[in-house]
Motif scaffolding. Structure first.
Motif, mmCIF file in Angstrom:
data_model
loop_
_atom_site.group_PDB
_atom_site.id
_atom_site.type_symbol
_atom_site.label_atom_id
_atom_site.label_comp_id
_atom_site.label_asym_id
_atom_site.label_seq_id
_atom_site.Cartn_x
_atom_site.Cartn_y
_atom_site.Cartn_z
ATOM 1 N N TRP A 71 0.870 -1.174 0.000
ATOM 2 C CA TRP A 71 0.000 0.000 0.000
ATOM 3 C C TRP A 71 0.910 1.227 0.000
ATOM 4 N N ALA A 72 0.788 2.068 -1.029
ATOM 5 C CA ALA A 72 1.583 3.294 -1.106
ATOM 6 C C ALA A 72 0.647 4.489 -0.961
ATOM 7 N N TYR A 73 0.811 5.229 0.133
ATOM 8 C CA TYR A 73 -0.035 6.375 0.418
ATOM 9 C C TYR A 73 0.596 7.649 -0.137
ATOM 10 N N THR A 74 -0.222 8.473 -0.786
ATOM 11 C CA THR A 74 0.149 9.837 -1.139
ATOM 12 C C THR A 74 -0.824 10.730 -0.379
ATOM 13 N N ASP A 75 -0.327 11.384 0.647
ATOM 14 C CA ASP A 75 -1.195 12.219 1.475
ATOM 15 C C ASP A 75 -1.397 13.566 0.809
ATOM 16 N N TRP A 76 -2.636 14.004 0.830
ATOM 17 C CA TRP A 76 -2.970 15.306 0.272
ATOM 18 C C TRP A 76 -3.157 16.336 1.361
ATOM 19 N N GLU A 77 -3.800 15.953 2.440
ATOM 20 C CA GLU A 77 -4.099 16.935 3.489
ATOM 21 C C GLU A 77 -4.175 16.249 4.847
ATOM 22 N N SER A 89 -6.589 12.938 4.240
ATOM 23 C CA SER A 89 -7.087 12.620 2.907
ATOM 24 C C SER A 89 -5.901 12.160 2.073
ATOM 25 N N SER A 90 -6.067 11.015 1.412
ATOM 26 C CA SER A 90 -4.947 10.405 0.696
ATOM 27 C C SER A 90 -5.411 9.683 -0.555
ATOM 28 N N ARG A 91 -4.447 9.370 -1.375
ATOM 29 C CA ARG A 91 -4.618 8.424 -2.471
ATOM 30 C C ARG A 91 -3.786 7.209 -2.096
ATOM 31 N N ILE A 92 -4.352 6.026 -2.303
ATOM 32 C CA ILE A 92 -3.608 4.791 -2.058
ATOM 33 C C ILE A 92 -3.452 4.061 -3.383
ATOM 34 N N ASP A 93 -2.231 3.685 -3.687
ATOM 35 C CA ASP A 93 -1.949 2.818 -4.830
ATOM 36 C C ASP A 93 -1.611 1.453 -4.265
ATOM 37 N N PHE A 94 -2.413 0.460 -4.601
ATOM 38 C CA PHE A 94 -2.191 -0.899 -4.126
ATOM 39 C C PHE A 94 -1.535 -1.690 -5.233
ATOM 40 N N VAL A 100 0.878 -2.087 -9.944
ATOM 41 C CA VAL A 100 -0.275 -1.424 -9.354
ATOM 42 C C VAL A 100 -1.552 -2.040 -9.913
ATOM 43 N N THR A 101 -2.420 -2.477 -8.995
ATOM 44 C CA THR A 101 -3.664 -3.117 -9.405
ATOM 45 C C THR A 101 -4.898 -2.315 -9.010
ATOM 46 N N MET A 102 -4.740 -1.318 -8.123
ATOM 47 C CA MET A 102 -5.885 -0.547 -7.683
ATOM 48 C C MET A 102 -5.439 0.806 -7.142
ATOM 49 N N HIS A 103 -6.277 1.796 -7.376
ATOM 50 C CA HIS A 103 -6.107 3.127 -6.787
ATOM 51 C C HIS A 103 -7.348 3.398 -5.947
ATOM 52 N N ALA A 104 -7.173 4.066 -4.826
ATOM 53 C CA ALA A 104 -8.316 4.423 -3.984
ATOM 54 C C ALA A 104 -8.105 5.817 -3.421
ATOM 55 N N LEU A 105 -9.192 6.545 -3.278
ATOM 56 C CA LEU A 105 -9.178 7.828 -2.590
ATOM 57 C C LEU A 105 -9.784 7.579 -1.225
ATOM 58 N N VAL A 106 -9.102 8.040 -0.178
ATOM 59 C CA VAL A 106 -9.563 7.744 1.173
ATOM 60 C C VAL A 106 -9.532 8.990 2.048
ATOM 61 N N THR A 107 -10.461 9.016 2.977
ATOM 62 C CA THR A 107 -10.434 9.968 4.081
ATOM 63 C C THR A 107 -10.490 9.122 5.329
#
Length: 116
Positions: A71-77, A89-94, A100-107
């Protein structure tokens, strides 16, 4: 430990596949709402359901597929509410074995309980 340090510790444990540490850091107050690909479609998980659910996919990826999940997190805020609460708030690249098989936006909302 600060909230920010605890969050980073939790994420590092996820990437190591250290389920014991990950699950120990999940509070009994946990509530997860996972929005799926279709509008209005979601699943809700409590603490025990997410703890149980962490083990099955990890075992499948590592034992059945013989691939390493990451799981690679890119934090936005980062937003802090006092000393012990944080909203991230982040984007996760799994990925599996680097693909990479999936991207997710998470809070995510984190709260310190003790030092976790």
């Amino acid at each position: 430990m600060t909230a920010q340090e605890a969050i980073r510790h939790h994420r590092e444990a996820m990437n190591r596949g250290d389920l014991e540490t990950v699950n120990a850091g999940i509070s009994d107050r946990y509530l997860g709402v996972f929005c799926l690909g279709n509008a209005g479609s979601h699943e809700i998980y409590n603490a025990q359901e997410i703890r149980d659910g962490n083990a099955s996919p990890d075992h499948y990826y590592r034992q059945t597929l013989k691939k390493v999940p990451q799981w690679a997190y890119t934090d936005w805020e980062w937003g802090f509410r006092g000393e012990g609460e944080c909203v991230v708030s982040s984007r996760i690249d799994f990925s599996l074995d680097g693909d990479v098989t999936m991207h997710a936006l998470v809070t995510e909302v984190y709260a310190l309980e003790g030092d976790q």
